[in-house]
Design a protein around this motif. Structure first.
Motif, short mmCIF file in Angstrom:
data_model
loop_
_atom_site.label_atom_id
_atom_site.label_comp_id
_atom_site.label_asym_id
_atom_site.label_seq_id
_atom_site.Cartn_x
_atom_site.Cartn_y
_atom_site.Cartn_z
N SER A 180 0.83 -1.22 0.00
CA SER A 180 0.00 0.00 0.00
C SER A 180 0.85 1.26 0.00
N ALA A 181 2.08 1.18 0.49
CA ALA A 181 2.96 2.35 0.48
C ALA A 181 3.70 2.49 -0.85
N LEU A 182 3.53 1.52 -1.73
CA LEU A 182 4.33 1.50 -2.97
C LEU A 182 3.48 1.76 -4.20
N ALA A 183 4.15 2.28 -5.23
CA ALA A 183 3.53 2.48 -6.53
C ALA A 183 4.36 1.71 -7.55
N ASP A 184 3.70 1.24 -8.59
CA ASP A 184 4.44 0.64 -9.71
C ASP A 184 4.14 1.47 -10.95
N TYR A 185 5.14 2.24 -11.37
CA TYR A 185 4.97 3.23 -12.45
C TYR A 185 5.62 2.80 -13.76
N HIS A 186 6.13 1.59 -13.81
CA HIS A 186 6.79 1.17 -15.06
C HIS A 186 6.12 -0.12 -15.52
N ILE A 205 10.52 2.73 -7.06
CA ILE A 205 10.69 1.28 -7.19
C ILE A 205 9.63 0.79 -8.19
N ASN A 206 10.09 0.17 -9.27
CA ASN A 206 9.18 -0.24 -10.35
C ASN A 206 9.52 -1.64 -10.85
N SER A 207 8.52 -2.28 -11.45
CA SER A 207 8.73 -3.67 -11.90
C SER A 207 9.08 -3.80 -13.38
N ASP A 208 8.74 -2.79 -14.21
CA ASP A 208 8.89 -2.94 -15.67
C ASP A 208 8.08 -4.15 -16.14
N ALA A 209 6.87 -4.29 -15.59
CA ALA A 209 6.03 -5.45 -15.91
C ALA A 209 5.65 -5.46 -17.38
N HIS A 210 5.84 -6.62 -18.01
CA HIS A 210 5.37 -6.86 -19.37
C HIS A 210 4.27 -7.93 -19.35
N ALA A 211 3.81 -8.31 -18.16
CA ALA A 211 2.75 -9.30 -17.99
C ALA A 211 2.13 -9.05 -16.61
N VAL A 212 0.86 -9.46 -16.46
CA VAL A 212 0.14 -9.18 -15.22
C VAL A 212 0.88 -9.73 -14.01
#
Ligand SMILES: [Zn+2]
Ligand SMILES: [Zn+2]
Length: 267
Positions: free
Chosen positions: A3-9, A224-231
């Motif tokens: 909840s304190a984190l965002a994923d922007y990538h 902090i980001n994941s660079d997600a290319h899949a769910v």
């Protein structure tokens, strides 16, 4: 934790090499309890450029898909961004893109060297295997510095991308990191810990710990980001990335809304 984190990538199928639509990613973000979700697909170019980015004519669809996700999950804060390639001489196009939507952020990434080689494309693997890794890193970090100093970007993506395939120059790599961190500090531009590195041959987050230490000493903000290319990649490695950031002294992570930065304490 989440909840304190965002994923922007986070990428979408519009870049032709990712699988989760914004609606599916938003559903996953709610499941995880992520504080914010930000889309950052590969930026369109004015004309056909390569085969791994959004087409210019797909930009309205991108905006519509993000709106659809916002409407379906009003409880989730969804930010709108792009991962923009820095290309020498093409800066005006990034400026033009700025005017095409209500963007929250542009990520600045260097995937192309000035000679046209792609840093992270296996097509160019022989340049690492049989070529001069030191020269490749040199060309990359010089370009990275120009990208930061262009002032076009709200934060910088995957700093030490040329390590992706596991090829490093010999010796202390801080000689590459120091000028980059100096540019970030001077421009007050944040950078990301990108957890995708853990899923690549290098088996290490971008950037290396030494880069993080220098950046912390220079008070450069972090995301902090994941660079997600899949769910299933959404939020991947976040607990480990938080532990790493805290271990070098970071206490906060950055958020962006219409290019305005704010800070949230790391969990
Ligand atoms: Zn990238
Ligand atoms: Zn990306």
């Amino acid at each position: 934790m989440f909840s304190a984190l965002a994923d922007y990538h986070v990428h979408t199928p519009l870049c032709h090499h990712a699988s989760g639509w914004p609606l599916e990613l938003a559903r996953r973000a709610v499941e995880l309890g992520l504080g914010e979700l930000g889309f950052a697909d590969h930026n369109p170019m004015p004309t056909r450029f390569d085969d791994w980015r959004m087409l210019r004519e797909d930009l309205p669809r991108y905006l519509a898909e993000v709106e659809k996700a916002r409407a379906a999950f009003p409880q989730l804060t969804i930010r709108l961004g792009l991962e923009c390639d820095f290309l020498d001489g093409r800066e005006p196009w990034i400026e033009e893109l700025r005017g095409l939507a209500e963007w929250d952020f542009f990520i600045g990434s260097v995937h192309y060297l000035p000679d046209g080689a792609e840093v992270d494309n296996p097509k160019y693997l022989s340049r690492y295997r049989d070529g001069d890794v030191d020269a490749l890193w040199q060309a990359y970090w010089e370009t990275y510095g120009r990208a930061v100093r262009s002032g076009l970007f709200d934060f910088m993506g995957h700093p030490d991308l040329p390590k992706k395939f596991g090829y490093h120059p010999a010796g202390d790599l801080r000689r590459f990191y120091e000028p980059a961190v100096a540019a970030l500090a001077e421009m007050r531009t944040p950078f990301e810990i990108n957890t995708a590195g853990w899923r690549k041959d290098c088996r290490e987050q971008y950037p290396a710990r030494e880069f993080l230490e220098l950046a912390h000493a220079a008070q450069v903000p972090l995301l902090i980001n994941s660079d997600a290319h899949a769910v299933e990649e959404l939020g991947a490695g976040f607990p480990e990335a938080v532990a790493l950031a805290k271990s070098v002294g970071y206490t906060q992570t950055a958020r962006l809304h219409r290019r305005e930065i704010s800070f949230v304490a790391l969990p």
